[in-house]
Structures are given as C-alpha cells and as structure tokens.
Enzyme design. Structure first.
Site, PDB file in Angstrom:
ATOM      1  N   GLU A  90       0.827  -1.200   0.000  1.00 46.44           N
ATOM      2  CA  GLU A  90       0.000   0.000   0.000  1.00 46.44           C
ATOM      3  C   GLU A  90       0.865   1.255   0.000  1.00 46.44           C
ATOM      4  O   GLU A  90       1.991   1.257   0.501  1.00 46.44           O
ATOM      5  CB  GLU A  90      -0.923   0.017   1.236  1.00 46.44           C
ATOM      6  N   CYS A 103       3.441   8.689   0.385  1.00 52.22           N
ATOM      7  CA  CYS A 103       4.119   7.805   1.337  1.00 52.22           C
ATOM      8  C   CYS A 103       4.249   6.439   0.676  1.00 52.22           C
ATOM      9  O   CYS A 103       3.242   5.763   0.429  1.00 52.22           O
ATOM     10  CB  CYS A 103       3.312   7.726   2.628  1.00 52.22           C
ATOM     11  N   CYS A 110       7.243  -6.308   6.779  1.00 49.97           N
ATOM     12  CA  CYS A 110       8.294  -5.556   7.469  1.00 49.97           C
ATOM     13  C   CYS A 110       8.992  -6.459   8.473  1.00 49.97           C
ATOM     14  O   CYS A 110       8.332  -7.197   9.212  1.00 49.97           O
ATOM     15  CB  CYS A 110       7.694  -4.337   8.178  1.00 49.97           C
ATOM     16  N   CYS A 114       7.253  -3.798  14.837  1.00 51.72           N
ATOM     17  CA  CYS A 114       6.841  -2.934  15.951  1.00 51.72           C
ATOM     18  C   CYS A 114       5.498  -3.426  16.491  1.00 51.72           C
ATOM     19  O   CYS A 114       4.590  -3.744  15.716  1.00 51.72           O
ATOM     20  CB  CYS A 114       6.711  -1.488  15.489  1.00 51.72           C
ATOM     21  N   CYS A 117       2.289  -1.624  15.153  1.00 53.95           N
ATOM     22  CA  CYS A 117       2.187  -1.358  13.716  1.00 53.95           C
ATOM     23  C   CYS A 117       1.658  -2.584  12.977  1.00 53.95           C
ATOM     24  O   CYS A 117       2.089  -3.716  13.231  1.00 53.95           O
ATOM     25  CB  CYS A 117       3.558  -0.968  13.172  1.00 53.95           C
ATOM     26  N   SER A 188      12.378   7.315   6.649  1.00 51.42           N
ATOM     27  CA  SER A 188      12.182   6.985   8.055  1.00 51.42           C
ATOM     28  C   SER A 188      12.704   5.584   8.327  1.00 51.42           C
ATOM     29  O   SER A 188      12.400   4.644   7.595  1.00 51.42           O
ATOM     30  CB  SER A 188      10.687   7.063   8.412  1.00 51.42           C
ATOM     31  N   CYS A 330      -0.414   6.542  10.226  1.00 54.27           N
ATOM     32  CA  CYS A 330       0.858   5.958  10.631  1.00 54.27           C
ATOM     33  C   CYS A 330       0.638   4.657  11.397  1.00 54.27           C
ATOM     34  O   CYS A 330      -0.105   4.612  12.366  1.00 54.27           O
ATOM     35  CB  CYS A 330       1.608   6.965  11.508  1.00 54.27           C
TER      36      CYS A 330
END
Length: 339
Positions: A90, A103, A110, A114, A117, A188, A330
């Site tokens: 996405e 973004c 990932c 986290c 997340c 980031s 986020c």
C-alpha cells in the site's frame, strides 16, 4: 526486467550494449516521467521495431492499482498495489494546502515488527525492486497533476532494502525523471547504524527520520523487537554522523501510547537523551490497529509531554492524524488481499 529500475545513464548504456541509440533512452524517460505515458504503443516517436524490442525486454508497468479509497475529509487517499507475484503493498497520498506527499512502501511486509504497527504482523515477505517503489509514485501520478514530497514511511524498513531504495531516491531526484528536490524526500528508519552511515556517504541530502518511540534501550526493545540488534547509543551516533556529513537536520518520531511510553518521566528522559542535538521531535498519537489492545494517549498527556520537551529547548512538532478512517494513518498500512 523492470524498466523503472534504470537511471537514465544506466538505460543509455544498456541500449548501446544492444546496438540501440543512446538518445532513445531520453525519449523513453520523457514519455514515462514527463508525459506520464505507461504504454509503449503510445510512444509515438519510437519505431515499431523498437517498441517490439521494449515489450520483449521489459515488464512495464510491473505493478497495478487494485483499489483506491479516499478519507472522508478528502485529504488522504490509500492505494493498494498488486505486484507481479500477486503480493500486495500500500501507498498513501496525503494532501494539504501547500503540498501533496506520497508515502511509499519499500518492502512487502516488514522485518521490524513494531508491536503497535500493522505492517509487520506477517513479518517480511520480500524486498521491493526499485521499479516497484518508483511505480507506486508513477501510477498515483496518473491520477494527480503533480506531487511535492515523497516519504519512505510506508510498509517496510527502507534501509533493509538499501540498494533499491537509494536508486529509487536517485530516480525521484533525477532531472530527466521526477526532478524532486532531495530536500523534499524523507526516509524513516527504525535504526540500522551501519546503513545510516552508508546512506550519509552516498552524497545524498535527503531528510532522515529515526522512529525512536522510547527514551531508553530496554523500553525500545519491548516496543520494537528489531531494536535488540542495535544499541540505541550506536544508532544515535550514526544519526550524528549523518548530520555532520550532510548538514541536514535529523528528526525523531515518537508514537505516544497510553500508559506505556507517555509519562512525564519518559518525556524528561527523552529530553536528556536528545540534549544538544540539532534535531526535531515529531510526536505521533497512536493509531489503533486490529488485535492490539494499546490505546492513544489522552490529549492532556500529549500536551504535557510536548511541553516538557519544549521546556528543554527541543524543537517539537505534533502530527495530526490523517486517513485513520481508511486505515491509512501511521502504523496502519497492511498487506490487504496478500497471498
């Protein structure tokens, strides 16, 4: 092969090696990046034989938009892309009065995982190619007149896909391609010291943001399992190196989670940790995701946290949530429809 993985010089060299003309690379770049044409058949100044050659050698575009949703306030759009292996990623378009920011994602899933997340809930499936990163922007630009900023804040840890991400940044910046100033490109990271140093040595001047989320190593490891690999002190030293090498201010993102990392003592510890650094701190209220019981910090708690940092002469901003109603804020991006 993926066409959008080539910088202009690389494509010129590739064509010449195959007995084609170097100027044809500029023609292709003009059609794709200036005229936003995504079909070889529509590139009218290319010969029929050359178009056949391109079709035989390149999959272009290599991704497609599967779905698009817009937030109720019309300030955010989320795009789901299907890749050639049927996996999905996405990207998000964020609009304000003075800018349009895309973004982008750099990985399918990932590795950082986290706990707050959605992107890492299934772990890392694979890296994206340079072309798959670039085409996220290219396909969104089919629907938008232009954009002003690009941020690597979507799915994935960009520095774990270093080569593809750096080449994508160069394409975003290249005059013959997107021609976006490096000062309008932001990366980031959760923090990989050796890769931050390598990035500083790339002669790039993009904005670098560390997702810090905790004022000490112990709490950070609880929030970010990936952080166990890298001591916070080493990460901060590499961020200092990035500043010294590029002269670009560095930034720190801090997601505020109720009763977990949002106390006054956390704020004071964070202020002490970042004392005397040329940096800014971006406070981000937690955005809820499925299967996680965390809650967003109360407004008065956020304000108190912010004021403590400001009282210690730190530059503080607060990110106001956009796209939460379409799971585009986020920490909310996920691999929908993934196989």
């Amino acid at each position: 092969m993926h066409l959008c993985s080539f910088l202009l010089q690389d494509l010129q060299n590739w064509l010449v090696e195959r007995q084609k003309k170097s100027y044809q690379a500029k023609q292709i770049f003009e059609w794709i990046y200036q005229k936003k044409v995504l079909s070889f058949d529509q590139m009218t100044n290319l010969s029929k034989d050359f178009k056949i050659f391109l079709k035989d050698n390149f999959l272009f575009p290599s991704i497609k938009i599967t779905s698009e949703v817009e937030s109720e306030d019309k300030q955010t759009k989320k795009y789901l892309f299907t890749l050639e292996d049927n996996r999905c990623v996405e990207a998000v378009l964020i609009m304000s009065e003075d800018r349009k920011t895309i973004c982008v994602s750099s990985q399918v899933g990932c590795p950082v995982k986290c706990c707050f997340c959605a992107s890492g809930k299934k772990g890392l499936l694979r890296n994206l190619t340079t072309s798959e990163i670039v085409e996220q922007v290219l396909l969104i630009l089919q629907k938008e007149e232009k954009i002003s900023n690009i941020v690597f804040m979507g799915m994935g840890e960009p520095l774990e896909n270093f080569d593809a991400v750096v080449k994508a940044i160069k394409l975003f910046n290249q005059e013959e391609a997107f021609n976006i100033s490096q000062r309008r490109i932001t990366l980031s990271t959760s923090g990989i010291p050796e890769k931050i140093i390598e990035l500083a040595d790339q002669d790039l001047n993009i904005n670098l943001v560390l997702s810090i989320h905790a004022p000490n190593q112990l709490l950070r490891e609880k929030l970010i399992p990936f952080a166990k690999k890298y001591p916070l002190v080493d990460i901060l030293n590499s961020m200092d190196y990035y500043f010294e090498k590029t002269k670009r201010d560095i930034a720190f993102e801090y997601i505020l989670i109720k009763d977990l990392n949002d106390t006054e003592s956390h704020a004071k510890e964070l202020a002490a940790l970042l004392k005397n650094k040329q940096c800014s701190i971006n406070l981000i209220p937690y955005n809820p995701i499925d299967m996680v019981a965390f809650k967003r910090s109360e407004t008065d708690v956020i304000n108190r946290f912010k004021q403590i940092l400001i009282s210690k002469d730190l530059v503080v901003t607060q990110r106001y949530t956009k796209g939460k109603d379409i799971a585009a804020a986020c920490g909310q991006l996920a691999m929908q429809n993934n196989v």
